[in-house]
Design a protein around this motif. Sequence first.
Motif, PDB file in Angstrom:
ATOM      1  N   LYS A 163       4.674   2.925  -0.148  1.00 43.25           N
ATOM      2  CA  LYS A 163       4.528   2.290   0.972  1.00 43.25           C
ATOM      3  C   LYS A 163       4.129   2.795   2.010  1.00 43.25           C
ATOM      4  CE  LYS A 163       7.627  -1.948   0.073  1.00 43.25           C
ATOM      5  NZ  LYS A 163       6.586  -2.814   0.797  1.00 43.25           N
ATOM      6  N   HIS A 263       2.908  -5.628  -4.392  1.00 39.37           N
ATOM      7  CA  HIS A 263       2.064  -4.475  -3.563  1.00 39.37           C
ATOM      8  C   HIS A 263       0.802  -4.107  -4.626  1.00 39.37           C
ATOM      9  CE1 HIS A 263       4.873  -4.892  -0.461  1.00 39.37           C
ATOM     10  NE2 HIS A 263       4.022  -4.516   0.147  1.00 39.37           N
ATOM     11  N   LYS A 266      -2.101  -6.026  -4.580  1.00 39.09           N
ATOM     12  CA  LYS A 266      -2.851  -6.311  -3.387  1.00 39.09           C
ATOM     13  C   LYS A 266      -3.376  -4.866  -2.917  1.00 39.09           C
ATOM     14  CE  LYS A 266       0.532  -9.056  -0.524  1.00 39.09           C
ATOM     15  NZ  LYS A 266       1.263  -9.202   0.654  1.00 39.09           N
ATOM     16  N   TYR A 271      -0.765   1.773  -5.707  1.00 40.33           N
ATOM     17  CA  TYR A 271       0.283   1.548  -6.449  1.00 40.33           C
ATOM     18  C   TYR A 271       0.084   1.604  -7.748  1.00 40.33           C
ATOM     19  CZ  TYR A 271       2.160   0.002  -2.056  1.00 40.33           C
ATOM     20  OH  TYR A 271       2.614  -0.217  -0.639  1.00 40.33           O
TER      21      TYR A 271
END
Length: 359
Positions: A163, A263, A266, A271
């Motif tokens: 992140k 995530h 997205k 990731y």
Amino acid sequence: MSSYYIRNEKKYKKRRALITVISVFGIIAIAMGVYLFMNKGETTATSPTDSTKPTVAQTDTSPTTPTSSEHSAAAASTSTSVTSLNGVNTKDHGFLPNIGSVKKSGKMDGLRKLITDYTSRLSGKYGVTFIDLATGEMVNVNDTDRYIAASTSKLPINVLLYKYVEAGKVNLNDMLTYQKEDVEPGTGIIQQSPFGTQYSVRETSKLSIRKSDNCGVNMIIRLLDIQNVRQYLVDLGGKVYYDNRHRSCPYDMALVAQDLYKHYLKNEDVYGELINNLENTDWHDRIDAQLTGVKVAHKIGNQVKTANDVGIVFASHPYVLSIMTDNVDFVAACKNEATLSKKIYDYVESYAAQDQLQN
């Protein structure tokens, strides 16, 4: 005053009045013409902007059912990897549904019974959280009791790391220096290096997942600050505070895995690397042991009388499975988790196949 002058004056007054009336109407006509012209220009200029508003709203709102015009606008604005508002085409896993985008199966009572019937016969304690990522349905068994997290804690630490990478706070090519304070015996290879050895953030993360490297994860913790890791778990809605006793629960770890999946959809470019590391660990004796040909991104945790595993199973309905144990025989527990995982997989595939037939 002569009558001639009076007659002419009246005649001129009538002319002046007529000219005045004509002038007023002319000014009104010109004003209306200018107004209509300007209003037409404004409408033409703003129409494209207004038509893009549904696109922005739909990009981040998957549960909302769009109108046909909104769907067209959203489709035009999303990246080429997004095939619809219901999911994403990925390079490594094909089409993956958005969380909760598929109609609920209504099969969770049966799955809960399957898990409870199986685990209740085993020695020791088993906690399980299951999340069907396609439908959003969840099953919990002994899921919020406290368990030794062991190396499953490396999952939230690495998800938070990526992140930070996505946010531009950390660069995977930055270097971390192995220091004395990072030493922790057990799994991993960094402990064999001399102090002062440098590893990139990317390599350190990879080792902490694939080799479950204890020293490597301590280096990442030093980078992130453990308080930020704890806050991340709190913000997700975790039930057990990850303090110095290193306790967690299946529910909390399942939330982390679900967050990673969200995530990943997205931003596969960021990731996807973490998902790949989780799919290629040195341990394949639990959740993925009997799932031949099925990709499983998971993180195990080993401790005396503890055998944990949590991850994402890329089945027809992708799902999260989080299993944590207490007071178990380690070898037996690994086999039991493999058996339970296969039972759950078969159950999910069965109702997923029925959904496909109905559709």
